[in-house]
Scaffold this motif. Structure first.
Motif, mmCIF file in Angstrom:
data_model
loop_
_atom_site.group_PDB
_atom_site.id
_atom_site.type_symbol
_atom_site.label_atom_id
_atom_site.label_comp_id
_atom_site.label_asym_id
_atom_site.label_seq_id
_atom_site.Cartn_x
_atom_site.Cartn_y
_atom_site.Cartn_z
ATOM 1 N N ILE A 54 0.822 -1.208 0.000
ATOM 2 C CA ILE A 54 0.000 0.000 0.000
ATOM 3 C C ILE A 54 0.856 1.259 0.000
ATOM 4 O O ILE A 54 0.634 2.194 -0.761
ATOM 5 C CB ILE A 54 -0.949 0.016 1.220
ATOM 6 C CG1 ILE A 54 -2.002 -1.086 1.068
ATOM 7 C CG2 ILE A 54 -1.623 1.378 1.355
ATOM 8 C CD1 ILE A 54 -2.869 -0.960 -0.158
ATOM 9 N N MET A 55 1.864 1.277 0.866
ATOM 10 C CA MET A 55 2.696 2.475 1.021
ATOM 11 C C MET A 55 3.831 2.442 0.010
ATOM 12 O O MET A 55 4.851 1.786 0.206
ATOM 13 C CB MET A 55 3.222 2.550 2.449
ATOM 14 C CG MET A 55 2.102 2.599 3.485
ATOM 15 S SD MET A 55 2.686 2.515 5.195
ATOM 16 C CE MET A 55 3.515 4.097 5.337
ATOM 17 N N LEU A 56 3.632 3.147 -1.105
ATOM 18 C CA LEU A 56 4.581 3.158 -2.210
ATOM 19 C C LEU A 56 4.968 4.591 -2.552
ATOM 20 O O LEU A 56 4.197 5.529 -2.301
ATOM 21 C CB LEU A 56 3.956 2.501 -3.451
ATOM 22 C CG LEU A 56 3.603 1.025 -3.364
ATOM 23 C CD1 LEU A 56 2.706 0.632 -4.534
ATOM 24 C CD2 LEU A 56 4.878 0.173 -3.360
ATOM 25 N N PRO A 57 6.136 4.793 -3.143
ATOM 26 C CA PRO A 57 6.486 6.135 -3.620
ATOM 27 C C PRO A 57 5.600 6.501 -4.808
ATOM 28 O O PRO A 57 5.275 5.647 -5.637
ATOM 29 C CB PRO A 57 7.951 5.973 -4.050
ATOM 30 C CG PRO A 57 8.092 4.522 -4.382
ATOM 31 C CD PRO A 57 7.194 3.791 -3.415
ATOM 32 N N GLY A 58 5.192 7.739 -4.875
ATOM 33 C CA GLY A 58 4.302 8.122 -5.980
ATOM 34 C C GLY A 58 2.887 7.632 -5.732
ATOM 35 O O GLY A 58 2.336 7.795 -4.638
ATOM 36 N N MET A 59 2.295 7.008 -6.744
ATOM 37 C CA MET A 59 0.943 6.467 -6.614
ATOM 38 C C MET A 59 0.913 5.396 -5.526
ATOM 39 O O MET A 59 1.761 4.512 -5.503
ATOM 40 C CB MET A 59 0.497 5.867 -7.954
ATOM 41 C CG MET A 59 -0.925 5.293 -7.939
ATOM 42 S SD MET A 59 -1.274 4.342 -9.439
ATOM 43 C CE MET A 59 -1.024 5.591 -10.701
ATOM 44 N N ASP A 60 -0.065 5.468 -4.613
ATOM 45 C CA ASP A 60 -0.115 4.462 -3.562
ATOM 46 C C ASP A 60 -0.838 3.207 -4.041
ATOM 47 O O ASP A 60 -1.414 3.157 -5.141
ATOM 48 C CB ASP A 60 -0.765 5.009 -2.286
ATOM 49 C CG ASP A 60 -2.246 5.352 -2.436
ATOM 50 O OD1 ASP A 60 -2.893 4.852 -3.379
ATOM 51 O OD2 ASP A 60 -2.758 6.116 -1.609
ATOM 52 N N GLY A 61 -0.774 2.164 -3.224
ATOM 53 C CA GLY A 61 -1.337 0.884 -3.605
ATOM 54 C C GLY A 61 -2.845 0.900 -3.772
ATOM 55 O O GLY A 61 -3.392 0.164 -4.588
#
Length: 227
Positions: A54-61
């Motif tokens: 879920i916690m991703l750089p840019g667009m989240d999960g």
């Protein structure tokens, strides 16, 4: 068949561990560091399943899950450090088929991957020889996991299919929310029964004429008059 699994995760340690365990079981794995890379893979070589942080750089999960689900019912397993109830509900409401909280056992993840593929993979049984469930305008071919309403095939997610099938095989029987959690999500699911309400809401949105009734203070049932 060697299933292709896309792993969208930016933690190198988790990437390596999950990839190693899946490859050991014969799966083809592609590792993506961001949702943007995942969308690129989706357009070029779509995986048979996503394992998604879920916690991703840019667009989240969450946004990634929403975009994929708008185009396909491909299985999605969400893995996240977010263990709040609302996070799990949101992930499932957006179309995730399963949710694992970090830290998790790689063996548990592999077991869930196998179980989800088993539940979602169509059989090669000839259409006319398949087990069929028919209730009013609803027709379900269990082996192919295909669902028709009023003669038209409908796109449904894994959980939507499983819940509708359960109701169709038990017409007029009321199921409690706790029963539905166990039968649709499995005994190892520890989330809130609000996930049941959210799934029912999604089904009702897709099938406005389906008589899926609320049994107040208890749960739900599919109501059809017996002929």
């Amino acid at each position: 068949m060697n299933y292709h699994i896309g792993i969208v995760e930016d933690d190198p340690n988790i990437q390596n561990i999950v990839s190693a365990f899946l490859k050991k079981e014969g799966f083809e794995v592609t590792i993506l560091n961001s949702a943007e890379e995942g969308l690129q893979l989706w357009s070029e070589n779509p995986p048979d399943m996503w394992i998604l942080d879920i916690m991703l750089p840019g667009m989240d999960g969450y946004e990634f899950c929403k975009k994929i689900r708008n185009e396909s019912n491909v299985p999605i397993i969400i893995i996240s450090a977010k263990d709040e109830e609302i996070d799990k509900i949101l992930g499932l409401e957006l179309g995730g088929d399963d949710y694992l909280t970090k830290p998790f056992s790689p063996r548990e993840l592999v077991a869930r991957v196998k179980r989800l593929f088993k539940r979602t993979t169509p059989s090669i049984t000839p259409h006319e020889d398949q087990e069929k469930v028919k209730v009013g305008p609803l027709v379900i071919y269990k082996n192919d996991r295909r669902l028709f309403w009023d003669g038209m095939e409908q796109d449904v997610t894994t959980k939507e299919f499983d819940m509708i099938l359960l109701f169709a095989e038990n017409v007029n029987r009321a199921f409690s929310r706790e029963e539905l959690l166990v039968k649709v999500w499995g005994e190892d699911y520890f989330g809130s029964d609000r996930a049941v309400d959210d799934l029912v809401k999604r089904i009702r949105k897709k099938f406005a004429e389906m008589p899926l009734e609320t049994v107040w203070g208890y749960g739900y049932r599919l109501r059809f008059n017996e002929e």
